[in-house]
Design an enzyme around this catalytic site. Structure first.
Site, short mmCIF file in Angstrom:
data_model
loop_
_atom_site.label_atom_id
_atom_site.label_comp_id
_atom_site.label_asym_id
_atom_site.label_seq_id
_atom_site.Cartn_x
_atom_site.Cartn_y
_atom_site.Cartn_z
N TRP A 132 1.22 -1.37 -0.05
CA TRP A 132 0.18 0.28 -0.08
C TRP A 132 -0.02 1.45 -0.29
O TRP A 132 0.38 2.27 0.17
CB TRP A 132 -0.73 0.10 1.24
N ASN A 133 2.24 1.63 0.60
CA ASN A 133 2.93 2.70 0.97
C ASN A 133 3.55 3.15 -0.55
O ASN A 133 3.48 4.49 -0.07
CB ASN A 133 4.17 2.40 0.84
N GLY A 208 6.95 -6.96 -0.63
CA GLY A 208 6.40 -6.39 0.28
C GLY A 208 7.21 -6.72 1.85
O GLY A 208 8.59 -6.88 1.62
N SER A 209 6.60 -7.35 3.20
CA SER A 209 8.08 -8.43 4.36
C SER A 209 8.28 -9.22 3.73
O SER A 209 7.63 -9.89 3.09
CB SER A 209 6.81 -7.84 5.37
N GLU A 230 10.93 -8.52 -3.30
CA GLU A 230 11.51 -7.13 -2.76
C GLU A 230 10.62 -6.85 -1.62
O GLU A 230 9.67 -6.42 -1.75
CB GLU A 230 10.92 -6.07 -4.20
#
Length: 453
Positions: A132-133, A208-209, A230
């Site tokens: 979302w960032n 993502g994480s 990534e």
């Protein structure tokens, strides 16, 4: 029964819209549409696929303000940063419009054959799982080269930017892309696991994480699907004694505080040589405290709310755990709803959460070191490997460190940032594979050897 998805404006916590997640049948329809579209799309000549990019750029330019406002409303980014994000997407589109044909042209190789070359053929349907960032940039930097190479794409976006996800799909349709070429899936995590396992999907790209990366890689690995990951970052920003702080302090602050610190490639650990430490702390603190906070829809706002309240709570726990181990709060550490004041911690050391973990918020962890050697050693003391930035006037000495930095990027006198012209990606717990540039376009193609005698 479908799951409800709500999007919320972080600045006011008002509900923007409610969506129904897809049924299993709708997911299967999307997969079939992607497969059917690929059969036609892959046979289009490269120049025709490239021509679609020109129209895509025009459509996005026409809707720039509308799309930027949507970003800000869904995840809280200051409107000026949202506009810059859309403009960067337009730059990306133009870059591939200018260069894609050269990137995927056959590579002739001289052998004993009458003719031998590498043909770069699309793989098929590629699934993207995106955060979302940077809700437009992260998707477009995947989709533009992937589609132009002849693949089709499915997008599973973060739920809190569902409006952005659907708007991106509409952009491709408005630009004339065939139906089924790019589709958004409003899917649950359980459904996405099924999608990855489906034979129609040939590869997965995830931003993502680290936790998400491991989960997706495990599922894809069981099914022999390629992945590009990534993941998180814990970038070091090294400040050597000869750093020109007067010139670069704004860049250094932006490297941490842009997007309220919610960036994988943000500078998170500031490693400062003691000879310049006091000067750095004074300038850094003054500049951080001068950032204009407020309504993200006002163009004067430089730092706004974080995207969700749970993200604020996580950052506060990381700070609390670090203070318990000896870190000191120089400024900030104040919460107001989803807003978290820009924060500087000093006396930070390894084994503190703000040193070891990825802190996804406006928090700068400052470490004082005795000399340059200690600075590089501390910078490398991380599980992550996304990027390192260095500020110094001795460029020749800095060049000697390039091979010693194990990260995916090393920026000297500039913040680590993505650029369509340069490959982007990490090492270690930050993932593998590359996006952008020619390398990003090569991730989802079959590099086919052709030999004619």
């Amino acid at each position: 029964m479908s799951k409800k998805i709500k999007t919320i404006y972080p600045f006011t916590n008002e509900i923007l819209k409610e969506y129904n997640s897809f049924s299993d049948e709708e997911i299967q329809n999307a997969l079939r549409n992607s497969e059917e579209s690929f059969v036609v799309w892959k046979d289009e000549s490269v120049d025709i696929r490239v021509n679609f990019l020109e129209k895509l750029g025009e459509v996005l330019e026409d809707q720039k303000q509308e799309m930027a406002t949507l970003i800000t409303k869904e995840m809280g980014k200051p409107i000026q940063e949202s506009i810059a994000e859309i403009e960067k997407c337009i730059w990306l589109i133009d870059f591939y419009h200018q260069n894609a044909e050269d990137f995927i042209a056959d590579d002739l190789i001289d052998t004993e054959a009458q003719e031998s070359f590498i043909s770069y053929d699309p793989l098929g349907c590629i699934l993207a799982i995106m955060p979302w960032n940077y809700p437009f940039w992260q998707v477009m930097r995947f989709a533009v080269p992937t589609l132009t190479a002849g693949n089709t794409a499915l997008l599973k976006h973060a739920n809190n930017v569902t409006g952005c996800a659907l708007a991106i799909e509409k952009l491709f349709l408005d630009a004339g892309y065939p139906k089924g070429c790019f589709q958004t899936l409003l899917a649950t995590h359980e459904q996405i696991e099924t999608v990855i396992e489906d034979d129609i999907v040939k590869a997965v790209s995830l931003t993502g994480s680290e936790k998400a990366g491991k989960s997706i890689a495990e599922i894809a690995g069981r099914n022999l699907k390629k992945t590009v990951l990534e993941l998180g970052g814990n970038n070091a920003c090294i400040i050597l004694e000869d750093a020109d702080l007067d010139t670069y302090i704004d860049t250094i602050v932006k490297a941490r505080m842009q997007n309220a610190g919610q960036s994988c490639i943000a500078a998170k650990r500031f490693i400062v040589v003691e000879g310049i430490y006091e000067k750095f702390i004074e300038k850094f603190k003054n500049t951080v405290e001068s950032l204009q906070s407020g309504n993200p829809l006002e163009k004067e706002t430089e730092i706004a709310t974080m995207a969700r309240e749970d993200l604020v709570e996580t950052v506060m726990k990381q700070i609390e755990g670090s203070v318990e181990k000896g870190a000191n709060i120089l400024t900030g550490n104040k919460k107001d709803g989803n807003f978290f004041a820009p924060t500087i911690l000093t006396d930070v050391k390894p084994e503190m959460p703000v040193f070891d973990e990825e802190v996804f918020g406006p928090v700068a962890a400052v470490c004082k070191v005795k000399n340059e050697k200690e600075a590089y050693e501390l910078a490398s003391k991380s599980r992550f490997g996304l990027g390192t930035m260095l500020f110094t006037e001795d460029i020749d000495a800095a060049r000697m460190q390039i091979s010693q930095i194990a990260d995916g990027a090393f920026f000297i006198n500039e913040m680590v940032k993505s650029d369509p012209r340069l490959p982007f990606g990490g090492t270690k717990a930050s993932g593998y594979g590359r996006e952008l540039s020619k390398e990003g376009m090569m991730e989802f193609v079959n590099k086919k050897t052709v030999y004619i005698k």
